[in-house]
Design a protein around this motif. Sequence first.
Motif, mmCIF file in Angstrom:
data_model
loop_
_atom_site.group_PDB
_atom_site.id
_atom_site.type_symbol
_atom_site.label_atom_id
_atom_site.label_comp_id
_atom_site.label_asym_id
_atom_site.label_seq_id
_atom_site.Cartn_x
_atom_site.Cartn_y
_atom_site.Cartn_z
ATOM 1 N N TRP A 33 28.931 13.875 2.763
ATOM 2 C CA TRP A 33 28.810 15.188 2.120
ATOM 3 C C TRP A 33 28.172 15.048 0.748
ATOM 4 C CZ3 TRP A 33 29.126 20.105 3.460
ATOM 5 C CH2 TRP A 33 29.212 21.070 2.449
ATOM 6 N N LEU A 34 28.588 14.031 0.003
ATOM 7 C CA LEU A 34 28.033 13.829 -1.338
ATOM 8 C C LEU A 34 26.566 13.400 -1.284
ATOM 9 C CD1 LEU A 34 31.045 12.020 -3.066
ATOM 10 C CD2 LEU A 34 30.316 14.403 -3.348
ATOM 11 N N VAL A 35 26.184 12.663 -0.255
ATOM 12 C CA VAL A 35 24.818 12.161 -0.148
ATOM 13 C C VAL A 35 23.860 13.252 0.309
ATOM 14 C CG1 VAL A 35 23.328 10.587 1.164
ATOM 15 C CG2 VAL A 35 25.462 9.762 0.185
ATOM 16 N N SER A 36 24.218 13.957 1.390
ATOM 17 C CA SER A 36 23.250 14.926 1.923
ATOM 18 C C SER A 36 23.897 16.172 2.519
ATOM 19 C CB SER A 36 22.348 14.255 2.952
ATOM 20 O OG SER A 36 23.096 13.845 4.067
ATOM 21 N N GLY A 37 25.023 16.559 2.007
ATOM 22 C CA GLY A 37 25.623 17.813 2.447
ATOM 23 C C GLY A 37 26.163 17.768 3.866
ATOM 24 N N ARG A 38 25.939 18.865 4.580
ATOM 25 C CA ARG A 38 26.500 19.008 5.923
ATOM 26 C C ARG A 38 25.987 17.947 6.896
ATOM 27 N NH1 ARG A 38 24.303 23.177 9.131
ATOM 28 N NH2 ARG A 38 24.686 22.302 11.152
ATOM 29 N N THR A 39 24.704 17.619 6.835
ATOM 30 C CA THR A 39 24.158 16.615 7.765
ATOM 31 C C THR A 39 24.776 15.244 7.506
ATOM 32 O OG1 THR A 39 22.249 16.167 6.331
ATOM 33 C CG2 THR A 39 21.968 17.834 8.044
ATOM 34 N N GLY A 40 25.028 14.923 6.247
ATOM 35 C CA GLY A 40 25.682 13.658 5.919
ATOM 36 C C GLY A 40 27.128 13.632 6.363
ATOM 37 N N LEU A 41 27.807 14.772 6.200
ATOM 38 C CA LEU A 41 29.196 14.879 6.663
ATOM 39 C C LEU A 41 29.277 14.623 8.160
ATOM 40 C CD1 LEU A 41 32.206 15.827 6.261
ATOM 41 C CD2 LEU A 41 31.366 18.108 6.820
ATOM 42 N N ILE A 42 28.408 15.264 8.913
ATOM 43 C CA ILE A 42 28.411 15.086 10.370
ATOM 44 C C ILE A 42 28.101 13.635 10.730
ATOM 45 C CG2 ILE A 42 27.244 15.734 12.514
ATOM 46 C CD1 ILE A 42 26.876 18.549 11.246
ATOM 47 N N GLY A 43 27.099 13.050 10.082
ATOM 48 C CA GLY A 43 26.741 11.663 10.364
ATOM 49 C C GLY A 43 27.856 10.692 10.036
ATOM 50 N N GLY A 44 28.503 10.885 8.896
ATOM 51 C CA GLY A 44 29.596 9.995 8.502
ATOM 52 C C GLY A 44 30.790 10.083 9.422
ATOM 53 N N VAL A 45 31.176 11.307 9.759
ATOM 54 C CA VAL A 45 32.327 11.495 10.654
ATOM 55 C C VAL A 45 32.027 10.933 12.042
ATOM 56 C CG1 VAL A 45 33.707 13.262 11.824
ATOM 57 C CG2 VAL A 45 33.288 13.424 9.369
ATOM 58 N N MET A 46 30.823 11.204 12.551
ATOM 59 C CA MET A 46 30.474 10.696 13.890
ATOM 60 C C MET A 46 30.377 9.176 13.902
ATOM 61 S SD MET A 46 27.746 13.464 15.354
ATOM 62 C CE MET A 46 27.487 12.575 16.868
ATOM 63 N N GLY A 47 29.793 8.577 12.880
ATOM 64 C CA GLY A 47 29.648 7.130 12.829
ATOM 65 C C GLY A 47 30.986 6.418 12.800
ATOM 66 N N ALA A 48 31.858 6.840 11.898
ATOM 67 C CA ALA A 48 33.182 6.221 11.821
ATOM 68 C C ALA A 48 34.005 6.533 13.071
ATOM 69 C CB ALA A 48 33.907 6.708 10.568
ATOM 70 N N GLY A 49 33.825 7.719 13.623
ATOM 71 C CA GLY A 49 34.533 8.073 14.859
ATOM 72 C C GLY A 49 34.100 7.223 16.040
ATOM 73 N N PHE A 50 32.782 6.984 16.160
ATOM 74 C CA PHE A 50 32.297 6.108 17.235
ATOM 75 C C PHE A 50 32.916 4.726 17.123
ATOM 76 C CE2 PHE A 50 27.991 8.453 17.763
ATOM 77 C CZ PHE A 50 28.570 9.317 18.688
ATOM 78 N N ALA A 51 32.953 4.189 15.911
ATOM 79 C CA ALA A 51 33.527 2.854 15.718
ATOM 80 C C ALA A 51 34.998 2.837 16.125
ATOM 81 C CB ALA A 51 33.359 2.414 14.270
ATOM 82 N N GLY A 52 35.736 3.872 15.774
ATOM 83 C CA GLY A 52 37.151 3.950 16.149
ATOM 84 C C GLY A 52 37.356 4.041 17.647
ATOM 85 N N VAL A 53 36.520 4.826 18.313
ATOM 86 C CA VAL A 53 36.627 4.953 19.779
ATOM 87 C C VAL A 53 36.298 3.629 20.452
ATOM 88 C CG1 VAL A 53 35.573 6.043 21.803
ATOM 89 C CG2 VAL A 53 36.232 7.426 19.843
#
Length: 140
Positions: free
Chosen positions: A31-51
């Motif tokens: 979110w701090l880096v690029s707003g909504r697109t960064g939020l989505i990317g960060g959540v999806m990336g960490a979520g993929f790793a967790g899954v």
Amino acid sequence: MPTSQPILLKALRWGVLASVLLVILFGVIGWLVSGRTGLIGGVMGAGFAGVFLALTIGSITFANRFIGSDMYVVAFFGIVMGSWVVKFVAFIVAAVLLRDQPWLNPTVLFLGVISGVVVSLIIDVVVVAKSRIPVISDPR
């Protein structure tokens, strides 16, 4: 159950906790880096790793249920390798589908996945290094 089962479950608990924290952390960073697109990317990336972490530990834990069987080794490696193939195919499909999406920051996604993998490896090393496993094999 084999004596390694409690160790796997401990790694799973720590992995789930780390994944939740990474989802929050990379959501904020994105979110701090690029707003909504960064939020989505960060959540999806960490979520993929967790899954992916949960699939690995879950497949090993599930495969250990067949320890009493004569075909235990075959079943164990079939289940674990099958889950790795599923993860590999899922990763490739996700990478192809998400490659050029305008609603997602791919750099934050990539950093989230890599950070999740590194954290899960660290958790595995720490849990195994601190565990006490008997030197002899499991009693029958």
